[in-house]
Design a protein around this motif. Structure first.
Motif, PDB file in Angstrom:
ATOM      1  N   ALA A 196       0.829  -1.211   0.000  1.00  0.00           N
ATOM      2  CA  ALA A 196       0.000   0.000   0.000  1.00  0.00           C
ATOM      3  C   ALA A 196       0.862   1.258   0.000  1.00  0.00           C
ATOM      4  N   LEU A 197       1.939   1.242   0.791  1.00  0.00           N
ATOM      5  CA  LEU A 197       2.835   2.405   0.827  1.00  0.00           C
ATOM      6  C   LEU A 197       3.501   2.629  -0.528  1.00  0.00           C
ATOM      7  N   LEU A 198       3.990   1.560  -1.156  1.00  0.00           N
ATOM      8  CA  LEU A 198       4.630   1.693  -2.467  1.00  0.00           C
ATOM      9  C   LEU A 198       3.642   2.205  -3.515  1.00  0.00           C
ATOM     10  N   ALA A 199       2.403   1.679  -3.473  1.00  0.00           N
ATOM     11  CA  ALA A 199       1.400   2.118  -4.444  1.00  0.00           C
ATOM     12  C   ALA A 199       1.072   3.599  -4.275  1.00  0.00           C
ATOM     13  N   GLU A 200       0.976   4.056  -3.041  1.00  0.00           N
ATOM     14  CA  GLU A 200       0.672   5.470  -2.805  1.00  0.00           C
ATOM     15  C   GLU A 200       1.840   6.367  -3.206  1.00  0.00           C
ATOM     16  N   LEU A 201       3.054   5.921  -2.927  1.00  0.00           N
ATOM     17  CA  LEU A 201       4.220   6.710  -3.328  1.00  0.00           C
ATOM     18  C   LEU A 201       4.308   6.826  -4.848  1.00  0.00           C
ATOM     19  N   ALA A 202       3.959   5.750  -5.545  1.00  0.00           N
ATOM     20  CA  ALA A 202       4.014   5.766  -7.005  1.00  0.00           C
ATOM     21  C   ALA A 202       2.914   6.637  -7.596  1.00  0.00           C
ATOM     22  N   ARG A 203       1.766   6.725  -6.945  1.00  0.00           N
ATOM     23  CA  ARG A 203       0.623   7.449  -7.493  1.00  0.00           C
ATOM     24  C   ARG A 203       0.608   8.923  -7.119  1.00  0.00           C
ATOM     25  N   SER A 204       1.007   9.204  -5.894  1.00  0.00           N
ATOM     26  CA  SER A 204       0.786  10.542  -5.345  1.00  0.00           C
ATOM     27  C   SER A 204       1.849  11.540  -5.818  1.00  0.00           C
ATOM     28  N   ARG A 205       1.375  12.747  -6.108  1.00  0.00           N
ATOM     29  CA  ARG A 205       2.311  13.837  -6.386  1.00  0.00           C
ATOM     30  C   ARG A 205       2.818  14.449  -5.092  1.00  0.00           C
ATOM     31  N   ARG A 206       2.006  14.350  -4.052  1.00  0.00           N
ATOM     32  CA  ARG A 206       2.411  14.822  -2.730  1.00  0.00           C
ATOM     33  C   ARG A 206       2.889  13.608  -1.924  1.00  0.00           C
ATOM     34  N   ARG A 207       4.177  13.380  -1.969  1.00  0.00           N
ATOM     35  CA  ARG A 207       4.702  12.160  -1.363  1.00  0.00           C
ATOM     36  C   ARG A 207       5.052  12.326   0.102  1.00  0.00           C
ATOM     37  N   GLY A 208       4.906  13.524   0.635  1.00  0.00           N
ATOM     38  CA  GLY A 208       5.285  13.756   2.027  1.00  0.00           C
ATOM     39  C   GLY A 208       4.489  12.908   2.993  1.00  0.00           C
ATOM     40  N   GLY A 209       3.161  12.810   2.782  1.00  0.00           N
ATOM     41  CA  GLY A 209       2.319  12.022   3.685  1.00  0.00           C
ATOM     42  C   GLY A 209       2.663  10.547   3.679  1.00  0.00           C
ATOM     43  N   PRO A 210       2.683   9.887   2.500  1.00  0.00           N
ATOM     44  CA  PRO A 210       3.072   8.478   2.473  1.00  0.00           C
ATOM     45  C   PRO A 210       4.488   8.226   3.004  1.00  0.00           C
ATOM     46  N   LEU A 211       5.420   9.155   2.719  1.00  0.00           N
ATOM     47  CA  LEU A 211       6.774   8.978   3.253  1.00  0.00           C
ATOM     48  C   LEU A 211       6.782   9.034   4.777  1.00  0.00           C
TER      49      LEU A 211
END
Length: 501
Positions: A196-211
């Motif tokens: 889930a974390l990898l998928a969100e990092l790949a999709r999101s332009r705002r990566r601060g939250g998933p990171l």
């Protein structure tokens, strides 16, 4: 004209009502099945281990896990639940009820995910599918950590999705904390949480939250990681008793259909499982629930994890952590896919239920031995038969009547690997166990095992006799006082000694 408008809006409302009725029916059936299994299904060896570890002091609990194979969260939760019940008894079901609660708490999460994604009916369908998946029902009614880990992983994913609409640090921290807690409930939660974390990092332009969520999850997992890396690999040696190819077949059936691999000829079900997943993935042009990315990323992570330790691929176990994502994926496929999957799952669930409630060999054996043990006999049990028999006799008011053989079983009662014990120690401990029998003593072991090979010659020399040869285990009786007296009838057996954690 007005009539036409009303008619045009009635169909969607009616369809939504149908989905809600389906969910209510699945909730009643799935909930009732989980509760019934929790109270009626016989305990098995790994659940006995959970109960035994949960009743230890905090320090002893952590020490026990250092020589076993699991993380601490579920055992700590079991300890809290068992505090009012210091000895074995009917109240032990509370640990199973923890899994029932965790399993049923999955239900609101697909509903929230569906509403947040603008696909509320998909959320309803996913929740209904999860409720009737036989694999989810079985894991949601046992005293193990799978249901808790699955719930925490799905809750972490739901918080990650919430970041899309409201990128707040508190939401990211909550997602990471839930993901880290999932890992501490079961190591396999690394797969859906990481996916889930990898998928969100790949999709999101705002990566601060998933990171931030990933950092929090990693920090929580790192607190236990040194212990995890030092836990003995032999504790999972039981997994290698099934060839890796056979486990891969079982995993495919578990994943695509939510069915136990033993529910039918597994190899014949593989095409159906792959077809269900393939149809769901290929018909997602208008899909709004983003479950495909986390699921595919999780499966990608599974590859290197299996290379590191093929014990990560467990039949009827590994796929449990993926099932909420599979349900979300199937729910947005063409209507025939979730409908067919749901009907098949419900049918297999109904057909499997009587078998799940059947008396186990260890339960039958304990009931057979109870009368002579109550009259003063003792038991020497080899391998994982020992802790389970000890627990069952303790529940009957006969604690401390079972001696564990060899001594390794007492050191780590959650697993047993014959190859770890030198032949000389088998011989020494077998001779000591037979010599120490000053009253009627029953010896329980697998005749083809090294433990059995060490015990039989000693028992023959001491005048022992085999009184049961049923299924996989033998029962021998050594009666130093009255060797010619009769013995109780032999129990039936039909399950192997081992662990399936």
């Amino acid at each position: 004209m007005e009539h036409g408008k009303r008619a045009g809006t009635a169909a969607p409302d009616s369809e939504g009502g149908t989905f809600r009725r389906v969910l209510l029916g699945a909730l009643l059936a799935g909930g009732a099945a989980r509760v019934a299994l929790a109270f009626l299904r016989p305990l098995w060896a790994d659940e006995v281990f959970t109960l035994g570890v949960g009743r230890r002091s905090l320090q002893a609990l952590l020490e026990a896990l250092r020589v076993d194979s699991g993380p601490p969260l579920h055992y700590l939760a079991a300890k809290l639940l068992l505090l009012p019940f210091p000895g074995p008894g009917p109240a032990d079901v509370v640990v199973r009820l923890l899994s029932v609660a965790a399993s049923l708490l999955h239900v609101p999460l697909p509903l929230r995910i569906g509403r947040r994604s603008g696909a509320p009916r998909a959320g309803l369908a996913a929740a209904a599918l999860f409720l009737v998946f036989p694999l989810a029902v079985a894991s949601g009614a046992e005293a193990r950590g799978y249901a808790l880990a699955s719930f925490l992983a799905l809750a972490s994913y739901e918080r990650l999705l919430a970041l899309r609409g409201a990128p707040r640090a508190a939401t990211a921290v909550a997602a990471g904390a839930l993901g880290g807690a999932a890992f501490l409930a079961h190591y396999l939660a690394l797969l859906p949480v990481g996916g889930a974390l990898l998928a969100e990092l790949a999709r999101s332009r705002r990566r601060g939250g998933p990171l931030l969520a990933g950092v929090v999850a990693a920090a929580i997992a790192a607190a236990w990681l040194p212990v995890a890396l030092e836990q003995p690999r032999a504790s999972m040696a039981w997994a290698a008793t099934m060839p890796i190819g056979q486990r891969a077949v079982a995993f495919t059936v578990n994943l695509g259909l939510g069915l136990p691999a033993g529910s039918g000829p597994a190899l014949l079900l593989v095409p159906l499982a792959l077809a269900a997943l393939g149809l769901a993935l290929s018909s997602r042009s208008a899909a709004r629930v983003p479950a495909a990315g986390p699921l595919c990323a999780s499966l990608v992570l599974l590859g290197p994890l299996v290379l590191f330790s093929d014990a990560a691929l467990l039949p009827d176990r590994t796929a449990v952590l993926f099932l909420p994502f599979v349900a979300l994926l199937l729910a947005e496929a063409r209507a025939a896919v979730p409908l067919g999957a749901g009907l098949a799952a419900a049918a297999v669930l109904a057909a499997s239920f009587p078998g799940w409630l059947r008396t186990t060999p260890a339960e039958h054996l304990a009931a057979t031995l109870e009368r002579p043990v109550r009259s003063g006999a003792t038991v020497v049990a080899a391998g994982l038969w020992g802790p389970e028999l000890d627990y069952r006799l303790a529940r009957a008011g006969l604690p401390g009547r079972v001696a564990l053989f060899p001594s390794d079983v007492a050191r780590h009662p959650g697993w047993y690997d014959e190859a770890e014990v030198p032949a000389s120690r088998y011989a020494e401990e077998a001779a000591a166990a037979v010599r120490s029998a000053t009253r009627q003593t029953f010896f329980v072991f697998l005749p083809a095992s090294r433990a059995g090979g060490a015990l039989v010659p000693e028992l023959v020399r001491a005048g022992g006799a085999r009184v049961a040869a049923a299924g996989l285990f033998d029962v021998w009786l050594l009666d130093p006082v009255r060797p010619s007296r009769g013995t109780p009838s032999a129990p039936a057996a039909g399950a192997s000694e081992g662990s399936s954690r």
